[in-house]
Design an enzyme around this catalytic site. Structure first.
Site, PDB file in Angstrom:
ATOM      1  N   GLU A   1      54.794  42.466  46.228  1.00  0.00           N
ATOM      2  CA  GLU A   1      54.658  41.740  44.963  1.00  0.00           C
ATOM      3  C   GLU A   1      53.434  42.273  44.231  1.00  0.00           C
ATOM      4  OE1 GLU A   1      54.619  37.262  43.032  1.00  0.00           O
ATOM      5  OE2 GLU A   1      53.677  37.550  44.999  1.00  0.00           O
TER       6      GLU A   1
ATOM      7  N   ASP B   1      44.171  47.930  42.281  1.00  0.00           N
ATOM      8  CA  ASP B   1      44.844  48.157  41.012  1.00  0.00           C
ATOM      9  C   ASP B   1      46.268  48.647  41.254  1.00  0.00           C
ATOM     10  OD1 ASP B   1      45.654  48.906  38.465  1.00  0.00           O
ATOM     11  OD2 ASP B   1      43.699  49.720  37.918  1.00  0.00           O
TER      12      ASP B   1
ATOM     13  N   ASP C   1      51.199  39.835  33.100  1.00  0.00           N
ATOM     14  CA  ASP C   1      50.516  39.758  31.804  1.00  0.00           C
ATOM     15  C   ASP C   1      51.351  40.526  30.782  1.00  0.00           C
ATOM     16  OD1 ASP C   1      48.772  40.005  29.595  1.00  0.00           O
ATOM     17  OD2 ASP C   1      47.016  39.995  30.900  1.00  0.00           O
TER      18      ASP C   1
ATOM     19  N   LYS D   1      49.784  43.237  22.493  1.00  0.00           N
ATOM     20  CA  LYS D   1      49.374  44.176  21.455  1.00  0.00           C
ATOM     21  C   LYS D   1      49.902  45.579  21.757  1.00  0.00           C
ATOM     22  CE  LYS D   1      45.230  41.573  20.209  1.00  0.00           C
ATOM     23  NZ  LYS D   1      43.752  41.595  20.063  1.00  0.00           N
TER      24      LYS D   1
ATOM     25  N   ASP E   1      58.437  34.320  31.440  1.00  0.00           N
ATOM     26  CA  ASP E   1      58.794  33.328  30.421  1.00  0.00           C
ATOM     27  C   ASP E   1      58.597  33.921  29.025  1.00  0.00           C
ATOM     28  OD1 ASP E   1      55.900  33.318  30.535  1.00  0.00           O
ATOM     29  OD2 ASP E   1      56.007  31.557  29.241  1.00  0.00           O
TER      30      ASP E   1
ATOM     31  N   GLU F   1      53.816  29.531  40.633  1.00  0.00           N
ATOM     32  CA  GLU F   1      53.059  28.477  39.972  1.00  0.00           C
ATOM     33  C   GLU F   1      53.318  28.482  38.465  1.00  0.00           C
ATOM     34  OE1 GLU F   1      50.645  29.747  43.609  1.00  0.00           O
ATOM     35  OE2 GLU F   1      51.647  30.775  41.955  1.00  0.00           O
TER      36      GLU F   1
END
Length: 219
Positions: free
Chosen positions: A46, A98, A120, A124, A156, A197
């Site tokens: 993951e 990373d 994330d 932009k 989402d 979560e």
């Protein structure tokens, strides 16, 4: 989302190097077979595990598989580690590093599934290269996945989902499963959905959850 530093989590991580690899040197291959009780088991990764609800639940449900949680934040790694220790998850390792170096941390054709959960969105345009479904990341995933391996992606964020579908399609990937409302559509997926979560939070607000499974294998 950046978590507030928790001294206990940082301390816990530092006390358990057998469970958490911290900032490993990308130039040196990691000897994963020494970090798992049974390295012969299939490996799943993951990327961006957050507090780890998804990966720890999956590891508890499937002791016959090995799992690696890649997480950059030390506090998040500590929260995952606490659950790992409480549940005695010998089939779970945590890599604090990373994800851009994923093809350096893992050998070619070494993992069956890569999970990307609520990454994330980097909305932009100038940050496009940071998105975990950008073509450079897809190339690295392809390198470490087995020929029959695939990516499982949930978000989402409709913009990130649309971008990811386009990016994967342009990369020549095959879509094995796609949903634009995972919690309400009557769809069949390969395993029971484990909510993260963020997923619980967003779904409670009525936000649709987007999901897809995609593979590099030609059909």
């Amino acid at each position: 989302m950046r978590l507030r530093n928790k001294p206990w989590a940082i301390k816990l991580v530092n006390e358990h190097p057998e469970s958490v690899l911290q900032n490993p040197d990308p130039a040196k291959k990691i000897n994963w077979d020494k970090r798992f009780a049974d390295f012969s088991q299939p490996l799943e990764i993951e990327v961006g595990s957050g507090k780890g609800r998804f990966i720890t639940t999956l590891a508890a449900q499937h002791p016959e598989r090995n799992f690696v949680a890649i997480e950059l934040q030390t506090t998040a790694a500590g929260i995952i580690l606490r659950t790992k220790l409480e549940k005695h998850l010998d089939n779970l390792q945590i890599l604090r590093g990373d994800a851009a170096d994923i093809n350096r941390f893992f050998a070619p054709n070494s993992t069956n599934i890569i999970y990307l959960n609520f990454s994330d969105p980097w909305p932009k345009t100038r940050h496009e290269k940071r998105r975990l479904t950008y073509k450079a990341f897809l190339s690295k995933y392809q390198e470490v996945l087995t020929p029959n391996g695939h990516i499982e992606f949930k978000t989402d964020n409709s913009g990130l989902f649309a971008y990811s579908v386009k990016s994967m399609n342009n990369f020549g990937m095959h879509f094995d499963f796609v949903s634009v409302d995972l919690h309400h559509e009557k769809v069949e997926i390969t395993q029971k959905n484990i909510e993260t979560e963020y997923e619980q939070k967003f779904a409670a607000k009525g936000n649709p959850i987007y999901a897809l499974y995609a593979s590099f294998k030609a059909k």
